[in-house]
Motif scaffolding. Structure first.
Motif, PDB file in Angstrom:
ATOM      1  N   THR A 153       7.600  20.090   9.889  1.00 29.61           N
ATOM      2  CA  THR A 153       7.198  20.592   8.869  1.00 29.61           C
ATOM      3  C   THR A 153       6.379  19.523   7.229  1.00 29.61           C
ATOM      4  OG1 THR A 153       6.841  22.450   9.705  1.00 29.61           O
ATOM      5  CG2 THR A 153       6.192  22.410   7.852  1.00 29.61           C
ATOM      6  N   LEU A 154       5.141  19.106   7.400  1.00 32.98           N
ATOM      7  CA  LEU A 154       5.233  18.575   6.411  1.00 32.98           C
ATOM      8  C   LEU A 154       3.892  19.169   5.498  1.00 32.98           C
ATOM      9  CD1 LEU A 154       4.194  14.695   6.964  1.00 32.98           C
ATOM     10  CD2 LEU A 154       6.748  15.917   6.360  1.00 32.98           C
ATOM     11  N   ALA A 155       4.626  20.367   4.397  1.00 32.24           N
ATOM     12  CA  ALA A 155       3.320  20.649   3.737  1.00 32.24           C
ATOM     13  C   ALA A 155       2.439  20.409   2.714  1.00 32.24           C
ATOM     14  CB  ALA A 155       4.708  22.252   2.945  1.00 32.24           C
ATOM     15  N   LEU A 156       1.807  20.580   2.346  1.00 33.17           N
ATOM     16  CA  LEU A 156       0.778  19.823   2.247  1.00 33.17           C
ATOM     17  C   LEU A 156      -0.348  20.355   1.212  1.00 33.17           C
ATOM     18  CD1 LEU A 156      -0.762  17.450   5.354  1.00 33.17           C
ATOM     19  CD2 LEU A 156       1.039  16.990   3.318  1.00 33.17           C
ATOM     20  N   PRO A 157       0.781  20.518  -0.523  1.00 33.04           N
ATOM     21  CA  PRO A 157      -0.336  21.430  -1.861  1.00 33.04           C
ATOM     22  C   PRO A 157      -1.736  20.712  -1.400  1.00 33.04           C
ATOM     23  CG  PRO A 157       1.643  20.148  -2.211  1.00 33.04           C
ATOM     24  CD  PRO A 157       2.035  19.759  -0.651  1.00 33.04           C
ATOM     25  N   GLN A 158      -2.675  21.042  -1.512  1.00 33.51           N
ATOM     26  CA  GLN A 158      -4.336  20.511  -1.721  1.00 33.51           C
ATOM     27  C   GLN A 158      -4.568  19.811  -2.320  1.00 33.51           C
ATOM     28  OE1 GLN A 158      -6.871  24.700  -2.848  1.00 33.51           O
ATOM     29  NE2 GLN A 158      -4.792  25.403  -1.877  1.00 33.51           N
ATOM     30  N   ASP A 159      -4.284  19.567  -3.540  1.00 30.76           N
ATOM     31  CA  ASP A 159      -4.984  18.955  -4.840  1.00 30.76           C
ATOM     32  C   ASP A 159      -4.233  17.989  -4.416  1.00 30.76           C
ATOM     33  OD1 ASP A 159      -2.400  20.130  -5.873  1.00 30.76           O
ATOM     34  OD2 ASP A 159      -2.298  19.423  -7.435  1.00 30.76           O
ATOM     35  N   VAL A 160      -3.239  17.423  -3.596  1.00 29.04           N
ATOM     36  CA  VAL A 160      -2.434  16.186  -3.229  1.00 29.04           C
ATOM     37  C   VAL A 160      -3.379  15.535  -2.444  1.00 29.04           C
ATOM     38  CG1 VAL A 160      -0.225  15.135  -2.422  1.00 29.04           C
ATOM     39  CG2 VAL A 160      -0.059  16.740  -4.324  1.00 29.04           C
ATOM     40  N   GLN A 161      -3.746  16.671  -1.148  1.00 28.76           N
ATOM     41  CA  GLN A 161      -4.509  15.852  -0.091  1.00 28.76           C
ATOM     42  C   GLN A 161      -5.216  15.059  -0.712  1.00 28.76           C
ATOM     43  OE1 GLN A 161      -5.002  18.941   3.204  1.00 28.76           O
ATOM     44  NE2 GLN A 161      -4.229  20.355   2.389  1.00 28.76           N
ATOM     45  N   ALA A 162      -6.061  15.955  -1.233  1.00 32.72           N
ATOM     46  CA  ALA A 162      -7.507  14.972  -2.033  1.00 32.72           C
ATOM     47  C   ALA A 162      -7.021  13.866  -2.824  1.00 32.72           C
ATOM     48  CB  ALA A 162      -7.841  16.142  -2.456  1.00 32.72           C
ATOM     49  N   GLU A 163      -6.174  13.585  -2.913  1.00 31.87           N
ATOM     50  CA  GLU A 163      -5.624  13.543  -4.059  1.00 31.87           C
ATOM     51  C   GLU A 163      -5.897  10.697  -3.670  1.00 31.87           C
ATOM     52  OE1 GLU A 163      -1.882  11.704  -7.839  1.00 31.87           O
ATOM     53  OE2 GLU A 163      -2.471  13.879  -6.315  1.00 31.87           O
ATOM     54  N   ALA A 164      -6.541  10.385  -4.596  1.00 35.82           N
ATOM     55  CA  ALA A 164      -6.298   8.975  -3.712  1.00 35.82           C
ATOM     56  C   ALA A 164      -4.517   8.076  -4.596  1.00 35.82           C
ATOM     57  CB  ALA A 164      -7.241   8.344  -3.911  1.00 35.82           C
ATOM     58  N   TYR A 165      -4.490   6.726  -3.262  1.00 33.08           N
ATOM     59  CA  TYR A 165      -3.163   6.507  -3.816  1.00 33.08           C
ATOM     60  C   TYR A 165      -3.754   4.859  -3.167  1.00 33.08           C
ATOM     61  CZ  TYR A 165       2.110   4.858  -4.110  1.00 33.08           C
ATOM     62  OH  TYR A 165       2.706   4.493  -4.717  1.00 33.08           O
ATOM     63  N   ASP A 166      -3.268   4.216  -3.680  1.00 31.05           N
ATOM     64  CA  ASP A 166      -3.353   2.453  -3.265  1.00 31.05           C
ATOM     65  C   ASP A 166      -2.023   2.530  -2.371  1.00 31.05           C
ATOM     66  OD1 ASP A 166      -5.619   1.589  -4.473  1.00 31.05           O
ATOM     67  OD2 ASP A 166      -3.787   1.330  -6.429  1.00 31.05           O
ATOM     68  N   TRP A 167      -1.965   2.786  -0.948  1.00 32.27           N
ATOM     69  CA  TRP A 167      -1.756   2.492   0.188  1.00 32.27           C
ATOM     70  C   TRP A 167      -1.196   1.517   0.413  1.00 32.27           C
ATOM     71  CZ3 TRP A 167       1.142   7.157   0.903  1.00 32.27           C
ATOM     72  CH2 TRP A 167       0.156   8.220   0.643  1.00 32.27           C
ATOM     73  N   PRO A 168       0.260   0.394   0.880  1.00 31.85           N
ATOM     74  CA  PRO A 168       0.678  -0.653   0.721  1.00 31.85           C
ATOM     75  C   PRO A 168      -0.059  -0.494   2.898  1.00 31.85           C
ATOM     76  CG  PRO A 168       2.304   0.596   1.093  1.00 31.85           C
ATOM     77  CD  PRO A 168       1.137   1.286  -0.001  1.00 31.85           C
ATOM     78  N   GLU A 169      -0.629  -1.810   3.199  1.00 29.75           N
ATOM     79  CA  GLU A 169      -1.009  -2.108   4.628  1.00 29.75           C
ATOM     80  C   GLU A 169      -0.207  -1.799   5.594  1.00 29.75           C
ATOM     81  OE1 GLU A 169      -4.195  -2.132   5.966  1.00 29.75           O
ATOM     82  OE2 GLU A 169      -5.284  -2.448   3.972  1.00 29.75           O
ATOM     83  N   GLU A 170       1.152  -1.821   5.273  1.00 26.68           N
ATOM     84  CA  GLU A 170       2.282  -1.632   5.549  1.00 26.68           C
ATOM     85  C   GLU A 170       2.652  -0.522   6.425  1.00 26.68           C
ATOM     86  OE1 GLU A 170       3.101  -5.608   3.321  1.00 26.68           O
ATOM     87  OE2 GLU A 170       2.021  -3.008   3.488  1.00 26.68           O
ATOM     88  N   PHE A 171       2.023   0.885   6.163  1.00 24.60           N
ATOM     89  CA  PHE A 171       2.045   1.588   5.512  1.00 24.60           C
ATOM     90  C   PHE A 171       1.483   1.683   7.580  1.00 24.60           C
ATOM     91  CE2 PHE A 171       1.011   6.371   5.021  1.00 24.60           C
ATOM     92  CZ  PHE A 171       2.325   6.658   5.950  1.00 24.60           C
ATOM     93  N   PHE A 172       0.487   0.900   7.704  1.00 23.43           N
ATOM     94  CA  PHE A 172      -0.375   0.994   8.403  1.00 23.43           C
ATOM     95  C   PHE A 172      -0.870   0.487   9.395  1.00 23.43           C
ATOM     96  CE2 PHE A 172      -3.333   2.640   4.323  1.00 23.43           C
ATOM     97  CZ  PHE A 172      -2.632   4.163   4.739  1.00 23.43           C
ATOM     98  N   ALA A 173       0.349  -0.416   9.884  1.00 22.63           N
ATOM     99  CA  ALA A 173       0.792  -1.079  10.928  1.00 22.63           C
ATOM    100  C   ALA A 173       1.302  -0.214  12.209  1.00 22.63           C
ATOM    101  CB  ALA A 173       1.879  -2.573  10.606  1.00 22.63           C
ATOM    102  N   GLU A 174       0.444  -0.571  13.412  1.00 20.37           N
ATOM    103  CA  GLU A 174       0.858   0.170  14.427  1.00 20.37           C
ATOM    104  C   GLU A 174       2.484  -0.079  14.064  1.00 20.37           C
ATOM    105  OE1 GLU A 174       0.948  -1.239  18.752  1.00 20.37           O
ATOM    106  OE2 GLU A 174      -1.164  -1.368  17.960  1.00 20.37           O
ATOM    107  N   ARG A 175       2.928   1.486  15.347  1.00 21.85           N
ATOM    108  CA  ARG A 175       4.448   1.379  14.819  1.00 21.85           C
ATOM    109  C   ARG A 175       4.784   2.018  16.032  1.00 21.85           C
ATOM    110  NH1 ARG A 175       8.023   1.276  10.323  1.00 21.85           N
ATOM    111  NH2 ARG A 175       6.184   1.098   8.981  1.00 21.85           N
ATOM    112  N   VAL A 176       6.143   1.137  17.060  1.00 20.74           N
ATOM    113  CA  VAL A 176       6.302   1.988  17.829  1.00 20.74           C
ATOM    114  C   VAL A 176       8.004   2.446  18.160  1.00 20.74           C
ATOM    115  CG1 VAL A 176       7.689   1.364  20.374  1.00 20.74           C
ATOM    116  CG2 VAL A 176       5.319   0.184  19.222  1.00 20.74           C
ATOM    117  N   TRP A 177       8.608   3.598  18.461  1.00 28.05           N
ATOM    118  CA  TRP A 177       9.132   4.387  18.551  1.00 28.05           C
ATOM    119  C   TRP A 177       9.862   4.697  19.996  1.00 28.05           C
ATOM    120  CZ3 TRP A 177      10.665   6.386  13.417  1.00 28.05           C
ATOM    121  CH2 TRP A 177       9.599   6.167  12.625  1.00 28.05           C
TER     122      TRP A 177
END
Length: 624
Positions: free
Chosen positions: A185-209
């Motif tokens: 479970t990742l509980a998501l406060p609704q204001d945080v869901q819509a808040e913008a942030y500068d995300w490092p591109e590495e966060f969106f790299a393809e990841r294999v578990w």
């Protein structure tokens, strides 16, 4: 300096999930294959907008009708794909979130992965209290989502955008970990869901578990081999871990080499084909006579991927050999140590392969093989009698319905059930022909699981015929996802059995002195009890009103024809049948199940039931 991308928290989460994969034995699966959702003010502008912006290629979206049912569908999907792929479920705050709790408990108890994304209060408290927000007078950071903590394997509330990065990585770790998986479970406060942030591109790299296959510890393996070599009457209990590990071939190789017989839990049934000489069928309260007879005299019980529920152990009364010992092969230490067992903590496939190699040349005594072979033949005749109908024009019994279905299904069809009297009949009688044909959710035995689970299975394996078997009690709990099957064009087959009430609990009530109180679907009589005429409900008409094609069957012959028609259809189809409940055809229970009976009572039924309870409970053992 690494580059960044500015996205909302919800957009970043969806993008992150779209590039997560699992890999086992060189085969890759998408970890989060899609997202189920019902939108409200707590997620529509956050996760809802993010899913719209991402598009179907990045994250397929499935529209549900009930939040609990969406979790069940995701669980069915994960089980069908051996836990290598999961789905996410997004809800609003309030009742949408609390509706997740039952599904989350089911997922965690059954060790099956699902990602839950409920909306939550404002992290900033700018609006406080919100619509549907629970206010706690002494713990201001508590929300209804905290009800998901005890039924989740991992829980986090994302109060700030940057907190999503470690939380998302931990969530994927748990979902992909065969020893830890369950609801996340990742509980998501609704204001945080819509808040913008500068995300490092590495966060969106393809990841294999990589889903690991830990091998046995050499010392544990050596002790296990010694235990097996020293046993005259070893018996394997195959649990759901055999399927999750795709260890069916390894189990067959061990059994072919050693002759050790195999019994199965509800989750493990199908680990061997029903016609394998060493497959003795279900074990425990709903087990076969041959399996339970051998369990009582076994001197070594080898549990493979099982958690030993009370149905499996007959509430601690089944394994009666004074010298019985346990050897548990399980990927989780928690389950491996049950019943004071010798342990082999490892992957089921890796462990079975290691045992087969180490036991080369060893085989059980020929007399033992002959004994269980004869027992298997006797039980086969019991199954045939239960399945057969002398009169094709008679109203079918429930076991004759199973016989008709057995004659129609192919080897790779999937038969789904979870609650009522069917699990017992299926465990004792069903002839499983492939590893995933038998799909019983009996960790939580949740009424309402079957229909949404059938949708999840159909999504996971689109060309597989899928059957959801439900009684009228279960159907009335949760028929809503039939609309989803129709909307998505998923050709699930629903076998809807009308027996006018909670038949299974009615039988149990009678056996424990409850006299079937409150279990029949009937009008209230003059004396205040529900003993009048059956209610005039037409569940077939209800299914038709939700968009299903409906086939009504009144006789055994009509039932066979309807099942064949349903299997050939490319539309969601319901076969409706009212079964004969007056003619007993199911074999009786071969082992006990502990349901405590009133210690004092004035009614004769309860007094007699307590006498029998005390007699059965006296056989309970604590294995140390």
């Amino acid at each position: 300096m690494s580059s960044t991308t500015r996205l909302t928290v919800a957009q970043a989460l969806v993008r992150f999930l779209s590039v997560q994969y699992t890999e086992r034995d060189g085969v890759r699966h998408r970890l989060i294959a899609g997202t189920w959702g019902i939108f409200g003010h707590g997620n529509v502008a956050g996760i809802g907008q993010a899913l719209l912006e991402a598009g179907e290629d990045a994250m397929p979206f499935h529209q549900g009708r009930n939040e609990q049912a969406m979790v069940h569908a995701a669980v069915g999907h994960a089980r069908q794909l051996n836990r290598l792929s999961a789905q996410a479920v997004t809800t609003s705050i309030g009742p949408g979130a609390t509706n997740l709790v039952t599904g989350a408990a089911l997922a965690t108890i059954n060790r099956l992965p699902v990602l839950l994304l409920p909306g939550d209060y404002f992290a900033t408290r700018a609006a406080d209290p919100l619509l549907q927000q629970l206010e706690h007078p002494t713990e201001a950071d508590v929300s209804v989502n905290d009800t998901l903590r005890p039924v989740s394997r991992y829980f986090d509330r994302i109060h700030r955008p940057e907190a999503l990065i470690p939380a998302a990585l931990q969530a994927m770790r748990v979902l992909a970990d065969p020893a830890e998986t369950g609801a996340v479970t990742l509980a998501l406060p609704q204001d945080v869901q819509a808040e913008a942030y500068d995300w490092p591109e590495e966060f969106f790299a393809e990841r294999v578990w990589r889903v690991r296959r830990p091998v046995p510890d050499p010392v544990e393996l050596a002790e296990a081999v010694r235990a097996i070599l020293g046993a005259a009457r070893p018996l394997i209990v195959a649990g759901g871990g055999v399927h999750h590990s795709e260890a069916e071939g390894a189990l067959k190789a061990l059994v072919d080499a050693t002759g050790i017989p195999v019994t199965s839990t509800q989750a493990g049934k199908g680990s061997l084909r029903h016609d394998h000489p060493a497959d003795l069928g279900g074990i425990g309260h709903t087990g076969t006579a041959v399996a339970d007879d051998l369990a009582r005299t076994a001197d070594l019980v080898i549990g493979v991927g099982t958690r030993y529920s009370d149905f499996t152990t007959a509430s601690g009364t089944l394994f009666q050999n004074p010298d019985v010992r346990f050897l548990n092969l399980n990927i989780t230490s928690f389950d491996a140590h049950k019943l004071a067992a010798r342990t082999v903590v490892c992957d089921a496939k890796a462990g079975l392969e290691a045992l087969t190699s180490a036991l080369e040349g060893h085989r059980v005594n020929a007399a033992y093989e002959a004994e269980y072979g004869a027992g298997k033949e006797r039980w086969g005749r019991v199954v045939s009698r239960a399945f057969e109908a002398a009169d094709e024009n008679a109203v079918p019994t429930q076991t004759q319905l199973l016989g008709a279905l057995d004659a129609v299904v192919g080897d790779d069809d999937v038969v789904i059930n979870a609650a009522g009297s069917l699990p017992g009949d299926l465990h004792k009688l069903w002839r499983a022909r492939s590893p995933r044909q038998y799909h019983l959710e009996y960790g939580y035995s949740c009424m309402g699981y079957e229909i949404p689970a059938a949708i999840g299975v159909q999504q996971a394996t689109p060309d597989t015929p899928v059957w959801a078997l439900v009684g009228d009690g279960t159907y009335l709990m949760m028929p809503t996802e039939l609309v989803t099957a129709v909307q998505e064009g998923l050709p699930i087959n629903l076998v809807l059995i009308q027996n006018h009430g909670y038949a299974s609990i009615g039988g149990l009530s009678e056996s424990v002195g409850g006299e079937r109180f409150g279990t029949a679907y009937r009008y209230r009589a003059a004396d205040g009890t529900f003993s009048g005429a059956p209610l005039p409900v037409d569940l077939a008409a209800n299914a038709a009103s939700l968009g299903m094609d409906v086939l009504r069957a009144k006789t055994v012959r009509e039932l066979r024809e309807a099942l064949a028609t349903a299997r050939a259809s490319d539309r969601p189809t319901c076969v409706y049948v009212e079964t004969d409940t007056a003619t007993p055809t199911a074999p009786p229970a071969e082992a006990w199940w502990d349901v405590p009976v009133a210690e004092t009572a004035s009614r004769g039924a309860a007094v007699a039931a307590r006498t029998e309870y005390d007699r059965q409970a006296a056989a309970r053992r604590t294995h140390l």
